[in-house]
Design a protein around this motif. Structure first.
Motif, PDB file in Angstrom:
ATOM      1  N   SER A 164       0.869  -1.177   0.000  1.00  0.00           N
ATOM      2  CA  SER A 164       0.000   0.000   0.000  1.00  0.00           C
ATOM      3  C   SER A 164       0.902   1.222   0.000  1.00  0.00           C
ATOM      4  CB  SER A 164      -0.899   0.008   1.235  1.00  0.00           C
ATOM      5  OG  SER A 164      -1.737   1.150   1.221  1.00  0.00           O
ATOM      6  N   ASP A 178      -0.652  -9.081   5.049  1.00  0.00           N
ATOM      7  CA  ASP A 178      -2.107  -8.901   5.120  1.00  0.00           C
ATOM      8  C   ASP A 178      -2.492  -7.599   4.419  1.00  0.00           C
ATOM      9  OD1 ASP A 178      -4.642  -7.742   6.454  1.00  0.00           O
ATOM     10  OD2 ASP A 178      -4.657  -9.832   7.123  1.00  0.00           O
ATOM     11  N   SER A 179      -3.401  -7.653   3.439  1.00  0.00           N
ATOM     12  CA  SER A 179      -3.749  -6.481   2.637  1.00  0.00           C
ATOM     13  C   SER A 179      -4.426  -5.389   3.468  1.00  0.00           C
ATOM     14  CB  SER A 179      -4.665  -6.892   1.475  1.00  0.00           C
ATOM     15  OG  SER A 179      -5.863  -7.471   1.960  1.00  0.00           O
ATOM     16  N   THR A 180      -5.356  -5.784   4.357  1.00  0.00           N
ATOM     17  CA  THR A 180      -6.078  -4.799   5.176  1.00  0.00           C
ATOM     18  C   THR A 180      -5.135  -4.081   6.132  1.00  0.00           C
ATOM     19  OG1 THR A 180      -8.051  -6.198   5.084  1.00  0.00           O
ATOM     20  CG2 THR A 180      -8.020  -4.483   6.755  1.00  0.00           C
ATOM     21  N   LEU A 181      -4.271  -4.852   6.790  1.00  0.00           N
ATOM     22  CA  LEU A 181      -3.326  -4.259   7.739  1.00  0.00           C
ATOM     23  C   LEU A 181      -2.271  -3.411   7.034  1.00  0.00           C
ATOM     24  CD1 LEU A 181      -2.820  -7.214  10.258  1.00  0.00           C
ATOM     25  CD2 LEU A 181      -4.081  -5.085  10.634  1.00  0.00           C
ATOM     26  N   MET A 216      -2.784  -1.513   4.414  1.00  0.00           N
ATOM     27  CA  MET A 216      -3.411  -0.219   4.132  1.00  0.00           C
ATOM     28  C   MET A 216      -3.581   0.607   5.409  1.00  0.00           C
ATOM     29  SD  MET A 216      -6.840   0.474   1.905  1.00  0.00           S
ATOM     30  CE  MET A 216      -7.332   2.138   1.461  1.00  0.00           C
ATOM     31  N   LYS A 217      -3.989  -0.062   6.504  1.00  0.00           N
ATOM     32  CA  LYS A 217      -4.158   0.641   7.774  1.00  0.00           C
ATOM     33  C   LYS A 217      -2.824   1.174   8.278  1.00  0.00           C
ATOM     34  CE  LYS A 217      -8.320  -1.645   9.524  1.00  0.00           C
ATOM     35  NZ  LYS A 217      -8.875  -2.549  10.565  1.00  0.00           N
ATOM     36  N   LYS A 259      -1.747   4.238   6.398  1.00  0.00           N
ATOM     37  CA  LYS A 259      -2.545   5.413   6.782  1.00  0.00           C
ATOM     38  C   LYS A 259      -2.092   5.993   8.123  1.00  0.00           C
ATOM     39  CE  LYS A 259      -7.397   6.868   7.247  1.00  0.00           C
ATOM     40  NZ  LYS A 259      -7.341   7.436   8.594  1.00  0.00           N
ATOM     41  N   LYS A 275      -5.309   1.162  -2.413  1.00  0.00           N
ATOM     42  CA  LYS A 275      -5.748  -0.196  -2.108  1.00  0.00           C
ATOM     43  C   LYS A 275      -4.575  -1.134  -2.354  1.00  0.00           C
ATOM     44  CE  LYS A 275      -9.283  -3.587  -3.327  1.00  0.00           C
ATOM     45  NZ  LYS A 275     -10.403  -3.903  -4.234  1.00  0.00           N
TER      46      LYS A 275
END
Length: 270
Positions: free
Chosen positions: A51, A115-118, A120-121, A124, A221
């Protein structure tokens, strides 16, 4: 001579094609084994997601913080640890990359994580933590220059009031003296006033040219960086094809040599 060479090349080419056709199943099996290895690699390898965000480090009398300092700050444990506190992120698997965009105050910030979600988080929150630290420096410089601007404006008003008071005092004296004194006072005032005006103008221009640190492009993303499945499969097929052809020609060569040996032995026995 040229015709003989052409015929020889044509015979060689036909021989190559004949071997490939004859050993086609060997080539196919090798390609399938190589392809299976590529598919197994794709299946077993841990995926890595990336990301990225574009960050503006800000300008205040030049670049707010040097790109090298900004990159080090983004990768520092202080920023990363405080930002991702509370997130189930394994620091040993987290990778941070920075890239300076030449001729600008922009930095490309990348976070790599399984992990894709982590991913991105993390991108950020680390970006926000980094920018909050820069904004403190930015606000300090802005406040300092605003104070200077206020002092210059107060000084200008003070000089103007003093001038008005002097003009009133001089007005009560003799006309000839009044004229000479007024001329000198106004000349001095104009010099001081023009210097103050220039300083105020330059200061305002500098304040207008300042750029606040901010997220220029929001975290994207996450995209799978590894493994590149299509590339792995393509390489597996290409390598399998080359290896299969090599094995096919090696088998043909081995078989011919074996036949020559058997023929020589049979002839010697006779």
């Amino acid at each position: 001579m040229q015709e003989d060479k052409y015929l020889e090349d044509e015979v060689d080419l036909r021989e190559y094609i004949r071997v490939i056709v004859k050993r086609k199943w060997t080539i196919i099996i090798v390609v399938l084994i190589s392809l299976g290895g590529g598919l197994l690699y794709n299946l077993l390898s841990t995926p890595i997601f990336q990301s990225q965000a574009t960050l503006r480090i800000g300008k205040a009398e030049g670049i707010l913080v040097s790109r090298e300092e900004a990159s080090e700050l983004l990768r520092s444990k202080e920023i990363i640890s405080s930002a991702i506190e509370g997130f189930p992120i394994d620091l040993s698997k987290l990778r941070i990359e920075t890239e300076n965009i030449r001729g600008t105050d922009l930095i490309q910030f990348k976070v790599l994580y399984p992990d894709s979600t982590l991913a991105m988080k993390a991108c950020k929150v680390i970006s926000e933590s980094f920018l909050n630290k820069l904004k403190k420096i930015y606000d300090e410089r802005i406040n300092f220059l605003n104070e200077r601007l206020k002092n210059l404006e107060k000084r200008k008003v003070s000089i103007q009031k003093k001038l008005e008071g002097l003009i009133q005092n001089i007005s009560s004296q003799e006309p000839a003296t009044n004229s000479l004194l007024l001329e000198n006072i106004l000349s001095n005032y104009e010099n001081i006033s023009s210097q103050l005006e220039e300083s105020i103008y330059r200061l305002r221009e500098r304040l207008l040219s300042f750029k606040e640190p901010q997220i220029f492009n929001l975290p994207s993303k996450p995209e799978p960086l590894k493994p590149k499945k299509k590339l792995v499969i393509a390489i597996s097929i290409i390598l399998g094809s080359f290896l299969g052809v090599f094995v096919a020609f090696f088998q043909e060569f081995w078989q011919r040599e074996a036949k020559k040996t058997d023929f020589s032995e049979g002839k010697s026995l006779n």
